[in-house]
Write an enzyme that holds these catalytic residues in place. Structure first.
Site, PDB file in Angstrom:
ATOM      1  CG  ASP A 159      47.209  23.817  79.363  1.00  0.00           C
ATOM      2  OD1 ASP A 159      47.282  24.130  80.564  1.00  0.00           O
ATOM      3  OD2 ASP A 159      48.158  23.318  78.729  1.00  0.00           O
ATOM      4  CD  GLU A 192      43.235  26.267  88.053  1.00  0.00           C
ATOM      5  OE1 GLU A 192      43.706  25.299  88.694  1.00  0.00           O
ATOM      6  OE2 GLU A 192      43.115  27.409  88.510  1.00  0.00           O
ATOM      7  CD1 TRP A 193      48.981  23.417  84.784  1.00  0.00           C
ATOM      8  CD2 TRP A 193      49.056  25.645  84.746  1.00  0.00           C
ATOM      9  NE1 TRP A 193      49.078  23.817  83.461  1.00  0.00           N
ATOM     10  CE2 TRP A 193      49.120  25.171  83.421  1.00  0.00           C
ATOM     11  CE3 TRP A 193      49.083  27.036  84.974  1.00  0.00           C
ATOM     12  CZ2 TRP A 193      49.217  26.040  82.319  1.00  0.00           C
ATOM     13  CZ3 TRP A 193      49.177  27.891  83.889  1.00  0.00           C
ATOM     14  CH2 TRP A 193      49.236  27.396  82.577  1.00  0.00           C
ATOM     15  N   GLY A 194      46.129  23.982  89.448  1.00  0.00           N
ATOM     16  CA  GLY A 194      45.816  24.210  90.860  1.00  0.00           C
ATOM     17  C   GLY A 194      45.939  25.660  91.275  1.00  0.00           C
ATOM     18  CG  ASP A 214      53.334  20.726  82.934  1.00  0.00           C
ATOM     19  OD1 ASP A 214      52.174  20.938  83.331  1.00  0.00           O
ATOM     20  OD2 ASP A 214      53.743  21.048  81.812  1.00  0.00           O
TER      21      ASP A 214
HETATM   22  C1  GLA Z   1      50.844  22.707  79.952  1.00  0.00           C
HETATM   23  C2  GLA Z   1      50.152  21.500  80.547  1.00  0.00           C
HETATM   24  C3  GLA Z   1      50.823  20.237  80.053  1.00  0.00           C
HETATM   25  C4  GLA Z   1      50.763  20.191  78.533  1.00  0.00           C
HETATM   26  C5  GLA Z   1      51.398  21.440  77.943  1.00  0.00           C
HETATM   27  C6  GLA Z   1      51.154  21.526  76.455  1.00  0.00           C
HETATM   28  O1  GLA Z   1      52.144  22.830  80.423  1.00  0.00           O
HETATM   29  O2  GLA Z   1      50.175  21.561  81.941  1.00  0.00           O
HETATM   30  O3  GLA Z   1      50.231  19.095  80.620  1.00  0.00           O
HETATM   31  O4  GLA Z   1      49.429  20.069  78.141  1.00  0.00           O
HETATM   32  O5  GLA Z   1      50.865  22.612  78.534  1.00  0.00           O
HETATM   33  O6  GLA Z   1      51.716  22.682  75.900  1.00  0.00           O
END
Ligand code: GLA
Length: 413
Positions: A159, A192-194, A214
């Site tokens: 993450d 890393e969410w893009g 998310d």
């Molecule tokens: C981030 C990630 C999620 C999850 C949470 C855990 O938000 O994107 O998928 O793993 O952390 O804290």
């Protein structure tokens, strides 16, 4: 002879200088473990349903349920523990699981999961702390990778919280090198969410990369948390625009985990969510409580035909072909000249689909595949009823309920 020897010496010298020249005789390999995730990974992850409430009993029970529900036999293999499994680092810096929640230790848990014919995944973070405030791997990458490998871990979701001052590409390459050094084949799931366009640099570094923030357990809405947002199934789908060319065997776009069976989506929405994740060659990581599933949830998650579309060995991510009123038509070229097609009704009302196969020219610029129904008749199998519903000889004229989907496999006759 002497001349050849000289040439050989020069070649050896150049090799030596290039490998050891920077005074580093332990040159790192910053690439992922090869040969893994050749089709999108399938498994389960604790976060969507359980957040920080994870312990070894839950994980064992989930592994049991993955077998008894038929999910293992349908192709699911990874049991992934997300955030909050961590305890503290010891005086030498080694990380240990929370002794209260995981009293038997991770090795014993991995052994148990493996004994069921499944694989174990863990979660860490490239920063100083995970998103849930547990110890991150920053500065401990090689040590953590060694621990994971010694426990028998098969998958790492990595993450991006608390990474101020770090560059994503370098940070993920460090973990890739650490896992490589540790020597065990471990799937690296980049999370890393893009933010730093991982699709542009991560194909050699990780096996999948999150493309968005998310997922939120809702078909068509956005949840605003103030400093960040989470996204409904349709919002996540829209954010995949333009990314299909980056996906393929061993390197997938990851639009986040499934919300099927988590109590908010209707059966039609469950079908649409699962079908679309199959169409875009997404990892199929269930996010619900496998110990308590309705028959409907099991039947969606184990739909063999839809999974087959997702797991197709060509690994071509599907594409949106057209939009008409509230209905999107998506195609995915499959191995052996087959295609998958979906009619996704995003609207609040039912919609009529009137699709004249002969009048359409479906071409996939990326793979070069072309659907030419004038030269080739395809039979249509409805993947949610399991029935053959005619062929491309006849125009498709039918109703799709609101927030639902029609999905067919088209096979050459
Ligand atoms: C981030 C990630 C999620 C999850 C949470 C855990 O938000 O994107 O998928 O793993 O952390 O804290």
């Amino acid at each position: 002879m002497q001349k050849q020897r000289n040439i050989l010496s020069v070649i050896l010298f150049i090799f030596y200088v290039s490998v050891y020249g920077q005074g580093n005789n332990h040159a790192q390999d910053y690439t992922k473990f090869p040969g893994l995730a050749l089709t999108p990974p399938m498994g389960w992850n604790s976060w969507n349903k359980f957040a920080c409430n994870v312990d070894e009993r839950l994980i064992r029970e989930i592994a049991d349920a993955m077998v008894t529900s038929g999910m293992r036999d349908a192709g699911y293999s990874y049991i992934n523990i997300d955030d909050c499994w961590h305890g503290e680092r010891d005086s030498l810096g080694f990380i240990h699981p929370d002794p209260q929640r995981f009293p038997s230790g991770m090795k014993a848990l991995a052994d148990y999961v493996h004994s069921k014919g499944l694989k174990l995944g863990l979660y860490s973070d490239a920063g100083s702390m995970t998103c849930g405030g547990r110890p991150g791997s920053r500065g401990y990458e090689f040590q953590d990778a060694l621990s994971y490998a010694s426990w028998g871990v098969d998958y790492l979701k990595y993450d991006w919280c608390n990474t101020e001052g770090l560059k994503a590409e370098g940070a993920y390459k460090t973990m890739a090198a650490a896992l490589k050094k540790a020597g065990r084949p471990i799937v690296l799931s980049i999370c890393e969410w893009g933010t730093d366009t991982p699709w542009q640099w991560a194909a050699s570094v990780g096996h999948l990369w999150r493309t968005t923030g998310d997922i939120f357990n809702c078909f068509d809405c956005i949840e605003d948390h103030g400093s960040w947002k989470s996204w409904g199934v349709m919002q996540i789908l829209d954010k995949q625009e333009g990314l299909r060319k980056y996906a393929g065997p061993g390197h997938w776009n990851d639009p986040d985990m499934l919300e099927i069976g988590n109590g908010k989506l209707t059966p039609g929405e469950d079908r649409a969510h699962f079908s679309m994740w199959a169409m875009i060659a997404a990892p199929l990581i269930a996010g619900n409580d496998l110990r308590n599933m309705t028959g409907e949830t099991i039947s969606v998650l184990t739909n063999h035909d839809v999974i087959r579309v997702n797991q197709d060995s060509l690994g071509i991510q599907g594409f949106k072909y057209s939009v008409k009123d509230s209905v999107e038509t998506w195609f995915k070229p499959l191995k052996g000249g087959d295609w998958a097609v979906c009619f996704l009704n995003r609207g609040k009302q039912e919609a009529r689909v009137n699709f004249d196969w002969d009048g359409e020219r479906v071409t996939d610029d990326l793979s070069g595949a072309q659907l030419d129904v004038s030269r080739q008749e395809y039979k249509l199998k409805n993947l949610w009823t399991g029935k053959i519903s005619g062929s491309t000889r006849r125009r498709l004229n039918t109703i799709v309920p609101s927030h639902d989907i029609l999905m067919f496999r088209m096979s050459a006759k």
